[in-house]
Design a protein around this motif. Sequence first.
Motif, PDB file in Angstrom:
ATOM      1  N   GLY A 125      -2.093 130.002  54.255  1.00 20.96           N
ATOM      2  CA  GLY A 125      -1.153 131.582  54.441  1.00 20.96           C
ATOM      3  C   GLY A 125      -1.330 132.372  53.249  1.00 20.96           C
ATOM      4  N   ARG A 126      -0.307 132.948  53.034  1.00 18.85           N
ATOM      5  CA  ARG A 126      -0.570 134.616  53.181  1.00 18.85           C
ATOM      6  C   ARG A 126       0.080 134.937  51.742  1.00 18.85           C
ATOM      7  NH1 ARG A 126      -1.028 139.148  57.758  1.00 18.85           N
ATOM      8  NH2 ARG A 126      -2.831 138.005  59.250  1.00 18.85           N
ATOM      9  N   PRO A 127      -0.330 134.756  50.145  1.00 14.79           N
ATOM     10  CA  PRO A 127       0.643 134.236  49.340  1.00 14.79           C
ATOM     11  C   PRO A 127       1.235 135.867  49.459  1.00 14.79           C
ATOM     12  CG  PRO A 127      -1.762 134.115  48.566  1.00 14.79           C
ATOM     13  CD  PRO A 127      -1.721 133.888  50.068  1.00 14.79           C
ATOM     14  N   TYR A 128       2.414 136.193  48.778  1.00 14.03           N
ATOM     15  CA  TYR A 128       2.654 137.270  47.956  1.00 14.03           C
ATOM     16  C   TYR A 128       3.166 137.643  47.077  1.00 14.03           C
ATOM     17  CZ  TYR A 128       6.677 135.029  48.953  1.00 14.03           C
ATOM     18  OH  TYR A 128       8.045 133.900  49.004  1.00 14.03           O
ATOM     19  N   GLU A 129       2.885 136.250  46.291  1.00 14.50           N
ATOM     20  CA  GLU A 129       2.882 137.244  45.018  1.00 14.50           C
ATOM     21  C   GLU A 129       2.440 136.459  44.300  1.00 14.50           C
ATOM     22  OE1 GLU A 129       6.772 134.599  43.937  1.00 14.50           O
ATOM     23  OE2 GLU A 129       8.142 135.264  44.971  1.00 14.50           O
ATOM     24  N   THR A 130       2.112 137.170  42.830  1.00 11.92           N
ATOM     25  CA  THR A 130       0.648 137.311  42.442  1.00 11.92           C
ATOM     26  C   THR A 130       0.159 135.485  41.530  1.00 11.92           C
ATOM     27  OG1 THR A 130       1.502 139.024  40.378  1.00 11.92           O
ATOM     28  CG2 THR A 130      -0.306 138.056  39.965  1.00 11.92           C
TER      29      THR A 130
END
Length: 232
Positions: A125-130
């Motif tokens: 996936g592409r994490p968008y949160e730290t």
Amino acid sequence: MPNRQKQVLFCSAGLLSLCCALSAAVITGLPLWLRGVVLCRTGAELVNATGAELDQFLGELSYGLFHGERVKQCGLGGRPSRFSFFSDLLSGIPAGLHVTIIFFCSVVVLFSSVASGFFFFNAFGRPYETLQGSMGLYLWTCICCVASSLVLILFASEVKIHHLSELISNFKEENFVFQTYSESYDRCFWIFFLIFIFHGFNLVLIRLTGIEFPFQGKKDVELSSGAADLMY
């Protein structure tokens, strides 16, 4: 680093974390953390036993975090029995320390599972949160490292400093006094040590993907901007 290599490294780390979670969950309940030999000191002193005669006064003991088995020998044959820490021995052992060890075992199981999920999420996936990205991977893995090391340290202190084997052997024993003759950590203890090593190895795998340690990049930026301000 190419995406394919990152996926391989993250998947490897995820599988290691998953194996650690399953292994920790299983070995927490097994009575194979320590194996020892206890001497019936009262009987040995009565007959002044030495050498081969001591074998008649040496019993066996093995236990984990919840239950175990013991064989008491005082010259008249063995007396095998099973025991449970929480139903039989709670008043005779350092209960607070023992519960703390079980708590940190649960922490290892929980956060190893969380780390495994986050490794697979970062692989595909592409994490968008730290916390879903690099900081989360370091955080969950470091928690697992610290918790597993605390399990090993606290269990070793309970055995060596609080003399857990002698407390178990002498619990509600009125006629004889037992003392530890020899003891060694059993398979479950060393498997937990491997869990600690595997989580440390996962930190290396995270770094190999090119992800810097948290706050390391910020410090580098602050230093470079500070140098630029001095130049102007």
